[in-house]
Design a protein around this motif. Structure first.
Motif, mmCIF file in Angstrom:
data_model
loop_
_atom_site.group_PDB
_atom_site.id
_atom_site.type_symbol
_atom_site.label_atom_id
_atom_site.label_comp_id
_atom_site.label_asym_id
_atom_site.label_seq_id
_atom_site.Cartn_x
_atom_site.Cartn_y
_atom_site.Cartn_z
ATOM 1 N N LYS A 67 -0.024 -0.862 2.854
ATOM 2 C CA LYS A 67 -0.854 -2.199 2.047
ATOM 3 C C LYS A 67 -0.322 -1.707 0.540
ATOM 4 O O LYS A 67 -0.214 -2.591 -0.123
ATOM 5 C CB LYS A 67 -2.246 -1.950 2.438
ATOM 6 N N ARG A 68 -0.771 -0.584 0.130
ATOM 7 C CA ARG A 68 -0.611 -0.376 -1.322
ATOM 8 C C ARG A 68 0.577 -0.002 -1.746
ATOM 9 O O ARG A 68 0.811 0.086 -3.036
ATOM 10 C CB ARG A 68 -1.873 0.704 -1.709
ATOM 11 N N ARG A 69 1.557 0.478 -0.543
ATOM 12 C CA ARG A 69 2.987 0.545 -0.798
ATOM 13 C C ARG A 69 2.919 1.924 -1.991
ATOM 14 O O ARG A 69 3.884 1.892 -3.030
ATOM 15 C CB ARG A 69 3.784 -0.526 -1.499
ATOM 16 N N VAL A 70 1.967 2.999 -1.895
ATOM 17 C CA VAL A 70 2.215 4.160 -2.566
ATOM 18 C C VAL A 70 3.548 4.597 -2.363
ATOM 19 O O VAL A 70 3.831 4.725 -1.178
ATOM 20 C CB VAL A 70 1.124 4.800 -2.430
ATOM 21 N N PHE B 46 1.848 14.109 -1.560
ATOM 22 C CA PHE B 46 1.034 15.020 -2.421
ATOM 23 C C PHE B 46 -0.338 14.692 -2.412
ATOM 24 O O PHE B 46 -1.301 15.755 -2.161
ATOM 25 C CB PHE B 46 1.635 15.053 -3.612
ATOM 26 N N PHE B 47 -0.832 13.493 -2.464
ATOM 27 C CA PHE B 47 -2.181 12.936 -2.644
ATOM 28 C C PHE B 47 -2.907 13.448 -1.180
ATOM 29 O O PHE B 47 -3.992 13.856 -1.474
ATOM 30 C CB PHE B 47 -2.266 11.473 -2.628
ATOM 31 N N GLY C 177 -0.863 3.815 -7.849
ATOM 32 C CA GLY C 177 -1.428 2.729 -7.160
ATOM 33 C C GLY C 177 -2.518 3.121 -6.286
ATOM 34 O O GLY C 177 -2.591 2.335 -5.256
ATOM 35 N N LEU C 178 -3.072 4.141 -6.286
ATOM 36 C CA LEU C 178 -4.214 4.476 -5.439
ATOM 37 C C LEU C 178 -5.529 3.648 -5.838
ATOM 38 O O LEU C 178 -6.435 3.328 -4.824
ATOM 39 C CB LEU C 178 -4.626 5.847 -5.685
ATOM 40 N N VAL C 179 -5.652 3.161 -6.991
ATOM 41 C CA VAL C 179 -6.791 2.290 -7.284
ATOM 42 C C VAL C 179 -6.163 1.298 -8.103
ATOM 43 O O VAL C 179 -5.033 1.693 -8.858
ATOM 44 C CB VAL C 179 -8.021 3.122 -8.073
ATOM 45 N N ASP C 180 -6.943 0.204 -8.463
ATOM 46 C CA ASP C 180 -6.323 -0.986 -9.372
ATOM 47 C C ASP C 180 -6.485 -0.385 -10.980
ATOM 48 O O ASP C 180 -5.707 -1.247 -11.698
ATOM 49 C CB ASP C 180 -6.739 -2.193 -8.908
ATOM 50 N N ALA D 127 15.186 2.104 -0.008
ATOM 51 C CA ALA D 127 14.286 0.954 -0.038
ATOM 52 C C ALA D 127 12.781 1.287 0.556
ATOM 53 O O ALA D 127 11.924 0.637 0.079
ATOM 54 C CB ALA D 127 14.790 -0.002 0.847
ATOM 55 N N SER D 128 12.961 2.095 1.520
ATOM 56 C CA SER D 128 11.418 2.683 1.955
ATOM 57 C C SER D 128 10.779 3.376 0.687
ATOM 58 O O SER D 128 9.363 3.099 0.815
ATOM 59 C CB SER D 128 11.777 3.970 3.039
ATOM 60 N N ARG D 129 11.614 4.037 0.057
ATOM 61 C CA ARG D 129 10.851 4.598 -1.326
ATOM 62 C C ARG D 129 10.256 3.673 -2.232
ATOM 63 O O ARG D 129 9.126 3.913 -2.696
ATOM 64 C CB ARG D 129 11.774 5.590 -2.083
ATOM 65 N N PHE D 130 10.897 2.511 -2.538
ATOM 66 C CA PHE D 130 10.371 1.520 -3.457
ATOM 67 C C PHE D 130 9.713 0.296 -2.519
ATOM 68 O O PHE D 130 10.211 -0.846 -3.307
ATOM 69 C CB PHE D 130 11.445 1.331 -4.461
ATOM 70 N N LEU D 131 9.221 0.588 -1.789
ATOM 71 C CA LEU D 131 8.554 -0.784 -0.881
ATOM 72 C C LEU D 131 7.861 -1.475 -1.900
ATOM 73 O O LEU D 131 7.487 -2.791 -1.777
ATOM 74 C CB LEU D 131 7.763 -0.454 0.210
ATOM 75 N N ALA D 132 6.989 -0.826 -3.123
ATOM 76 C CA ALA D 132 6.278 -1.425 -4.061
ATOM 77 C C ALA D 132 6.989 -2.313 -5.056
ATOM 78 O O ALA D 132 6.663 -3.349 -5.495
ATOM 79 C CB ALA D 132 5.108 -0.770 -4.619
#
Lengths: 557, 557
Positions: A186-189, A196-197, A213-216, B438-443
């Motif tokens: 969803k957030r495509r982190v 790591f997170f 991208g964890l928060v807006d 591409a998987s890495r940069f989904l965002a």
């Protein structure tokens, strides 16, 4: 919770005046839902709900609030979730509760909380009611997963407030309510940042949380509330919910629990413990639908499709939570197909009305709940039934269906038929994003279009089988034996193997965020919930808070 | 198998002259692979491989045959799989083997068999070598799953030959090698029929098997071989594999196992048991590549990319099977990036050559194997390394990467850089169908296109971090501590929780048949493999064949 049989059944019905853990406040088109969990308010004894941690009881209230915001508050276009505690937003699912809970309870609890978070997203995307989150203190585990289910996360930048998913390092389990999936899907982190997170107990705060991208956004604590209201206002401006109309009161849902029968106005359920099954009969409408949307509003909770959704929803939750040894649900219907079709036509033609939209979405959520239930599902189609349109979805949701070809001796009723309506062709997608018909005919997508031409037609057993809409169509000579043997065989199989099999066969075709949560993430979590490293005597979930150290089997599986 | 430590390590290297269970025969462009399992030929003692049932040893030979068909037989365009037994095609995985095996052994066995079946499908779709199956006897469980991995199933219509997936009714587990997923997602069998099929021990035969899409055709037994050859001929006619060229002999792979070191010509591995990690160093090429495809053929198994693929592949299989307590793989590289890039340019420019295509596909399969390994993966990028192109994929496959910014005191080598090549932009998709970039940069999908403009550029730590290609870039002051702490922390977490977390974070974005098999299906199977209903003292897997009845906990989870 290891001895659920001795406890009263869990009741999913509640209302705001009875909430112990949440406060709902309204300011025109913006609602604020404040989490303020009562430590002593656990659903079961044995744990304290400290630091805004939650158990099933807390989540039942959240679910109820969500439903009421949808139906009772057409004017609400944005919902701000925040915490009523001083320095904590939410610590996630209560760990002592989890460590005491039986395996099945944990899994069922996670499923329900997942469904509620999915419904939050559905409110945002489908219902013009956007949820956002004002993180005003530590936001950990399930707390962050709740935030992830909203569509805008604003966090206080105060040097201590952080988001975190500490399940892996702290408890040796996974974030169980979609957190991992929402991070990367969803957030495509970025996946290495997500890695790591998810291993850092203390989480991530401030600018890095935004950059990753964890928060807006992060704002000084003093501006948190103001910023949340500002964003809410932006969502309000984009909403298509109506102004100046009244909502529909979700009046207390009437239900009778008598021995092994559960009775609602639109659904009955008879539990047969010897055979391990629940016979669930959806009752068709008794009279024609109103002429228009105003008539729907006037009927409110008495409008048949809404009453049906509420009853089915409550029954499914009841059976899942309180009747875990009942492994087979047999869906039947009783009533007039022409009336069901008439209601479906109203649902189809008035789809633009806010209330009709809500009712369609509620039916959709309820049918999805059936799909992801870890129970075998049969549909039995006999004379007197009304498997049409919305009710036909119950047969299409079934793992298999049996339709009597002809009539039984001595039964003067006409033979059973089924009927397609426009509601079978899109409004009720499964979690894979496809309608049940499209999921059924993955091999021949053209059949779905062909079937559109047969809307409204009465299909007898022969025609239904030919159309691929039912599995088996025994005649009167074979009927009783064939259904009986199928039921007996099902009851003899391993419940676990059936759960894995059904979860694999029901969702062919594409995957979505939702289906990934229920399949990939939940399946891994369930596995971990069985592993000694989490739940053994020295497992992390068991020793948490005792000062003891976990003792892990270091073998990778 | 519960005491693996006392047994010699499993060796995945073999060759046709040593096969005990399969026969390979060639007739021009058609190969026939005949399964004829030696009952006494089990990899471990304690079970007999009756009825063409298989264990890991049988599957290692199948895997070897698959590899040799690809490389040693450019002329083979179709492969017919059949049985050398009289009335049985294949009874699936050996049940006594499974019931004796430790949990980890079962899971690892299923993963390897899954990868081999995926490679069968890849031969068909990518390599012009179509596999088909002549079912000449009972085809049950893993036997049918093997058939499902081929692209045409012709079955004898003799009144007894049937396909079946009896795992749920007979053993209380799932078909573990993709069967459920291939039923509904590859063959798109209607879900209610799939449900019925998976609960019927005796399976489905004859016309119904064709009508339901379980097999492609049935023919009288007398015409089975002829029909299989006919279909094979049709596939041959459509193949783009070359005629009249010689293949590349997969000469014995040289490997030294010395204490905690594993050494190949192109890869070394040092196991640190105290820290629970394996440091895997891929060695770049020592000399420039040949000028053209003819030069590649002349070098054969000595061509660096092929030698690298073989070594990495064998090492991964070795570590997975024989080193289960080594939970962290740290990838390093050593050599010259310009040489790696030169090889990559050859792989890119000569992609149309059959052998270059095979080598690219082998690297792709090997990198996929890394992605789905239940081990944490770090990449450490230091001076002297050559993370370029194909070798950069190791860093992109990692859960996170550490790149030294600058140099370490006393190290005269230039600072580390990484380099993109065309091979990073498509030829090595993950099981989700996307490249690792591409998987890495989904965002930000646009970043992938931007990076294409930087192919061949040396990116130092600053540039690599800016480009999003590495996770952390400590300088010389922080380097040692930061890497050490990351390694120590990882070793302290629950191996199971890490497995579930990594499986959830690595595969953002779309799902495919392959990813569904590794995620959804395998995760459920792993859960079931832990459940008392399958593996408890009275579980179905344990009592099978004893005459005792299983005693199931009837609670649905």
């Amino acid at each position: 919770m290891d001895s659920d049989v001795t406890r009263p059944p869990v009741d999913f019905r509640t209302e705001p005046s009875r909430y112990r853990h949440w406060r709902l406040a309204f300011d025109g088109p913006v609602a604020t839902l404040t989490m303020d969990v009562q430590e002593e308010g656990g659903l079961r004894p044995g744990y304290e709900l400290k630091l805004n941690s939650y158990d099933l009881g807390v989540d039942i209230e959240l679910y109820d609030a969500l439903q009421r915001l949808r139906f009772e508050h057409p004017e609400v276009c944005a919902v701000i979730v925040t915490s009523g505690k001083d320095r904590v937003f939410c610590a996630g699912a209560n760990i002592r509760m989890l460590s005491q809970a039986a395996h099945g309870w944990k899994v069922n609890f996670c499923k329900f909380t997942n469904e509620t978070r999915n419904a939050i997203e559905e409110a945002t995307t489908e219902s013009g009611q956007t949820w956002l989150c004002a993180v005003n203190g530590a936001c950990a585990g399930g707390g962050y997963e709740l935030a992830l289910a909203t569509d805008w996360i604003v966090m206080a930048d105060d040097g201590t407030t952080a988001v975190s998913l500490p399940e892996v390092p702290l408890l040796a389990v996974l974030p169980g309510t979609g957190g991992l999936t929402r991070l990367v899907d969803k957030r495509r982190v970025r996946r290495d940042r997500a890695d790591f997170f998810c291993t850092v107990e203390e989480g991530v705060k401030g600018k890095r949380a935004v950059e990753w991208g964890l928060v807006d956004e992060v704002v000084p604590r003093s501006r948190l509330e103001e910023t949340a209201r500002l964003r809410a206002g932006e969502f309000v401006a984009r909403s298509d919910r109506p102004a100046g109309v009244r909502g529909v009161a979700l009046t207390p849902l009437e239900r009778r629990l008598e021995g092994d029968r559960v009775t609602y106005g639109t659904v009955t359920c008879a539990i047969d413990r010897a055979r391990g099954l629940a016979e669930i009969t959806a009752l068709g409408p008794a009279s024609p639908p109103p002429a228009d949307a105003a008539g729907v509003l006037a009927l409110g909770a008495g409008f048949w499709p809404l009453a049906l959704a509420r009853a089915l929803d409550d029954l499914i939750l009841h059976l899942r939570t309180n009747e875990e040894t009942i492994g087979l649900w047999v869906f039947k219907t009783a009533g007039r197909a022409d009336l069901v079709e008439a209601y479906d036509r109203l649902l189809d033609e008035r789809a633009g009305d806010w209330l009709v939209r809500e009712i369609r979405l509620y039916l959709r959520r309820t049918l999805k709940r059936i799909d992801v239930s870890s129970r075998s599902i049969f549909a039995v189609i006999e004379p007197g039934s009304c498997f049409a349109g919305t009710l036909l979805e119950l047969a299409l949701a079934a793992d298999r269906s049996y339709m009597l070809d002809g009539t039984l001796p001595g039964d003067g009723r006409p033979e059973a038929t089924i009927r397609l309506t426009p509601m079978n062709f899109g409004p009720y997608p499964m979690v894979n994003g496809l309608s049940r018909l499209a999921s059924r005919f993955l091999a021949e997508p053209g059949r779905v279009d062909d079937l559109k031409g047969r809307i409204g037609e009465d299909l007898d057993a022969g025609a239904a089988a030919e159309a691929g809409l039912v599995t088996f169509t025994p005649d009167d000579i074979d009927w009783e034996d064939e259904v009986r043997i199928a039921v007996e065989e099902r009851a003899a199989f391993s419940p676990d193997a059936l759960t894995g099999m059904e979860a694999s066969l029901r969702f062919g075709g594409p995957e979505t965020l939702e289906s990934k949560i229920f399949a990939r993430l939940s399946a891994w979590q369930n596995w971990i919930f069985q592993r000694p490293n989490a739940v053994g005597a020295k497992g992390a979930l068991q020793v948490y808070g005792t000062g003891e150290r976990s003792d892990f089997d270091r073998r990778r599986v």
